[in-house]
Design an enzyme around this catalytic site. Structure first.
Site, short mmCIF file in Angstrom:
data_model
loop_
_atom_site.label_atom_id
_atom_site.label_comp_id
_atom_site.label_asym_id
_atom_site.label_seq_id
_atom_site.Cartn_x
_atom_site.Cartn_y
_atom_site.Cartn_z
N MET A 104 0.47 -1.02 0.02
CA MET A 104 0.04 -0.15 0.49
C MET A 104 0.82 1.15 -0.28
O MET A 104 1.39 1.96 0.61
CB MET A 104 -0.76 0.52 1.16
CG MET A 104 -2.11 -1.08 1.28
SD MET A 104 -2.51 -1.39 2.95
CE MET A 104 -3.48 -0.10 2.93
N GLY A 148 1.56 4.33 4.36
CA GLY A 148 2.37 3.28 3.93
C GLY A 148 2.64 2.04 4.07
O GLY A 148 3.19 2.30 5.17
N SER A 149 2.30 1.04 3.90
CA SER A 149 2.34 -0.45 5.18
C SER A 149 2.53 -1.45 3.61
O SER A 149 2.36 -1.07 2.71
CB SER A 149 1.77 -0.15 5.32
OG SER A 149 -0.20 0.38 5.39
N ARG A 150 2.17 -2.52 4.39
CA ARG A 150 1.79 -4.48 3.56
C ARG A 150 0.73 -4.55 3.82
O ARG A 150 0.83 -4.85 5.67
CB ARG A 150 3.09 -4.52 3.21
CG ARG A 150 3.28 -5.79 2.73
CD ARG A 150 4.60 -6.75 2.61
NE ARG A 150 4.37 -7.61 2.61
CZ ARG A 150 5.90 -8.64 3.10
NH1 ARG A 150 6.94 -7.25 2.64
NH2 ARG A 150 5.72 -9.77 2.93
#
Length: 217
Positions: A98, A186-188
């Site tokens: 993301m 921002g990430s996953r």
């Protein structure tokens, strides 16, 4: 489209910052060029916060034969791997990255009962780092559907993401497509599926949370 509740504090801080810097510029009678720079900066900050915390309204019809994507973003991993926290066996891992411009609402990929939940404090490696799934701040959620199939999904903080929010706990009943959490900046998200599950996406695909079908049982 609506503004997500997790963004209220960030929006208030940005609005206060915009008010203060523009008030100072007016008070000290700054040059026209500086004022226009501050106006543009103010507009950029406001639009950035509003777009980051946007929350599309989704109407999902639950389907037990499919796994819905839990997040907006890009598919960066599809592989068979050893899941060592809960299953301790081989699983199919699908990872969605993301970026800061994606919607950061996280949605349940299946309906069922939360059979496991755990929050792990940790590091803030970049989200695509191989060790981010085991060393970064993260949550792990496992949901069991009515066919006793369990799916594990994991929120992972990235280098910019400094706050993971979740709305589920063990024994909660959850519905496919509904929000289970939010990650800031921002990430996953990783999803672990039983071997033999038919994967319906490819690496590099752009996916939409609560809409794209990741896999089929």
């Amino acid at each position: 489209m609506k503004f997500h509740k997790e963004g209220y504090t960030s929006l208030a801080i940005v609005i206060l910052f915009i008010f203060v810097i523009n008030a100072i510029a007016d008070y000290y009678d700054a040059s026209l060029y500086l004022k226009w720079f501050l106006y543009l900066l103010s507009a950029f900050l406001f639009i950035t916060i509003v777009q980051f915390f946007r929350s599309p309204i989704k109407r999902v019809t639950a389907n037990e034969s499919i796994v819905l994507c839990p997040a907006d973003g890009k598919v960066v991993v599809i592989e068979e791997t050893e899941e060592t926290e809960y299953f301790n066996d081989r699983r199919i891992q699908i990872s969605i990255f993301m970026s800061p411009i994606n919607v950061h609402v996280n949605r349940n990929p299946i309906s069922g009962i939360v059979s496991y939940f755990k929050y792990h404090p940790g590091k803030f490696l970049v989200a695509w780092h191989p060790k981010s799934s085991t060393e970064n701040e993260r949550t792990t959620v496992v949901v069991k559907n009515t066919s006793n199939v369990e799916v594990l999904f994991r929120q992972i903080a990235g280098a910019m993401a400094r706050r993971i929010v979740w709305y589920v706990n063990e024994k909660d009943a959850v519905t496919q497509g509904e929000e289970f959490g939010f990650i800031k900046f921002g990430s996953r998200v990783d999803v672990f599926l039983p071997l033999g599950t038919k994967v319906d996406v490819n690496i590099g695909d752009k996916v939409v949370g609560g809409k794209t079908v990741l896999a089929t049982f």
